[in-house]
Design an enzyme around this catalytic site. Structure first.
Site, PDB file in Angstrom:
ATOM      1  CD  GLN A   1       3.092   5.922   2.817  1.00 43.74           C
ATOM      2  OE1 GLN A   1       2.208   5.259   2.253  1.00 43.74           O
ATOM      3  NE2 GLN A   1       4.127   5.256   3.162  1.00 43.74           N
TER       4      GLN A   1
ATOM      5  CB  CYS B   1       4.861   2.254   7.334  1.00 40.70           C
ATOM      6  SG  CYS B   1       4.333   3.616   6.692  1.00 40.70           S
ATOM      7  CG  LEU B   2       6.427   1.015   1.620  1.00 33.50           C
ATOM      8  CD1 LEU B   2       5.709   1.411   0.122  1.00 33.50           C
ATOM      9  CD2 LEU B   2       7.290  -0.034   1.494  1.00 33.50           C
TER      10      LEU B   2
ATOM     11  CG  HIS C   1      -0.965   1.422   7.191  1.00 34.58           C
ATOM     12  ND1 HIS C   1      -0.128   0.723   8.175  1.00 34.58           N
ATOM     13  CD2 HIS C   1      -0.203   1.959   6.348  1.00 34.58           C
ATOM     14  CE1 HIS C   1       0.995   1.335   8.046  1.00 34.58           C
ATOM     15  NE2 HIS C   1       0.957   1.919   6.754  1.00 34.58           N
ATOM     16  CD  GLU C   2      -0.978   2.752   2.751  1.00 33.22           C
ATOM     17  OE1 GLU C   2      -0.517   3.917   2.863  1.00 33.22           O
ATOM     18  OE2 GLU C   2      -0.186   1.655   2.940  1.00 33.22           O
TER      19      GLU C   2
ATOM     20  CG  HIS D   1       0.216   6.912   5.758  1.00 28.50           C
ATOM     21  ND1 HIS D   1       1.502   7.510   6.205  1.00 28.50           N
ATOM     22  CD2 HIS D   1       0.559   5.638   5.244  1.00 28.50           C
ATOM     23  CE1 HIS D   1       2.208   6.365   6.560  1.00 28.50           C
ATOM     24  NE2 HIS D   1       1.673   5.462   6.088  1.00 28.50           N
TER      25      HIS D   1
ATOM     26  N   GLY E   1       0.959  -1.264   0.108  1.00 31.31           N
ATOM     27  CA  GLY E   1       0.005   0.088  -0.184  1.00 31.31           C
ATOM     28  C   GLY E   1       0.800   1.355  -0.039  1.00 31.31           C
TER      29      GLY E   1
END
Length: 173
Positions: A51, A95-96, A137-138, A141, A46
Site C-alpha cells: 500500500q 481500507c486506506l 485483510h492485510e 493485500h 492496518g
C-alpha cells in the site's frame, strides 16, 4: 520517520503479489517505522507494505482503542495463515487504499497464523476476533487482493462509483 504516500485503487500495484522479506536490516526497520507513522496518520488499524509501494510480505497492525490512546503495534513479516474456523465473522471493513468506503465482509472468525516479528523471531498462534479479520485483510493485500474482491459485483460497483463521485467532488472544490 516519514509519512509515506498511500496507493489508492485503481492503481495496478495493489494487484501485485508481494515477495518474502529475506533481509532484516536498518532499511527494513525504517520501513516498519514509516509504515506505523503512515498508518497512524491516515488513521487506520492496518497497513501492508504494498500500500506504500513496497512489494514485500510485510504488514503492520495496531488495534488501539482511540478513547484509551494505548498503542499496541504489531509487525507481521512473511505471514501465513491456515486452519480457518468454520464459524465466520462479519465485519464492516474499510481500507486506506479505498478511502472512506466501507462494506460488510465475511471471513473466518479465527485462524492459525505464523509470522516473523521485526527482529526475525518466529511466532505461531491461534488468532481470533478483530485481529484475525485485520490480519486476513492485510494478507489479502500481500496477495494482490482488496476487500472489494469479497463483495458481490453489484456491491463492488456501487462502492467504486461512490468513491469516484467523492473524488470528483473533492477535485471540484
Amino acid at each position: 520517520m516519514a509519512i509515506l504516500p498511500i496507493i489508492e485503487i485503481p492503481d495496478p500495484r495493489l494487484r501485485t503479489i508481494s515477495t518474502p522479506v529475506e533481509t532484516f536490516d536498518d532499511a527494513l526497520q525504517r520501513l516498519i517505522d514509516d509504515m506505523f507513522e503512515t498508518m497512524y496518520d491516515a488513521p487506520g488499524i492496518g497497513l501492508a507494505a504494498i500500500q506504500v509501494g513496497v512489494a514485500k510480505r510485510l504488514l503492520v497492525i495496531d488495534l488501539q482503542e482511540e478513547e484509551e490512546g494505548v498503542k499496541n503495534p504489531r509487525v507481521f513479516i512473511n505471514p501465513e495463515f491456515s486452519e480457518p474456523s468454520e464459524d465466520e465473522n462479519v465485519y464492516q471493513e474499510g481500507c486506506l487504499s479505498i478511502p472512506d468506503q466501507y462494506a460488510d465482509v465475511v471471513r473466518p472468525r479465527s485462524i492459525r497464523a505464523k509470522w516473523l516479528d521485526r527482529d526475525g523471531a518466529a511466532h505461531d498462534e491461534r488468532i481470533d476476533g478483530l485481529l484475525a479479520t485485520a490480519l486476513q485483510h492485510e494478507v489479502d493485500h500481500l496477495d494482490g487482493i482488496v476487500f472489494t474482491d469479497h463483495l458481490s459485483r453489484m456491491k463492488r460497483d456501487m462502492l467504486l462509483k461512490k468513491l469516484e463521485k467523492m473524488r470528483r467532488q473533492k477535485h471540484a472544490a
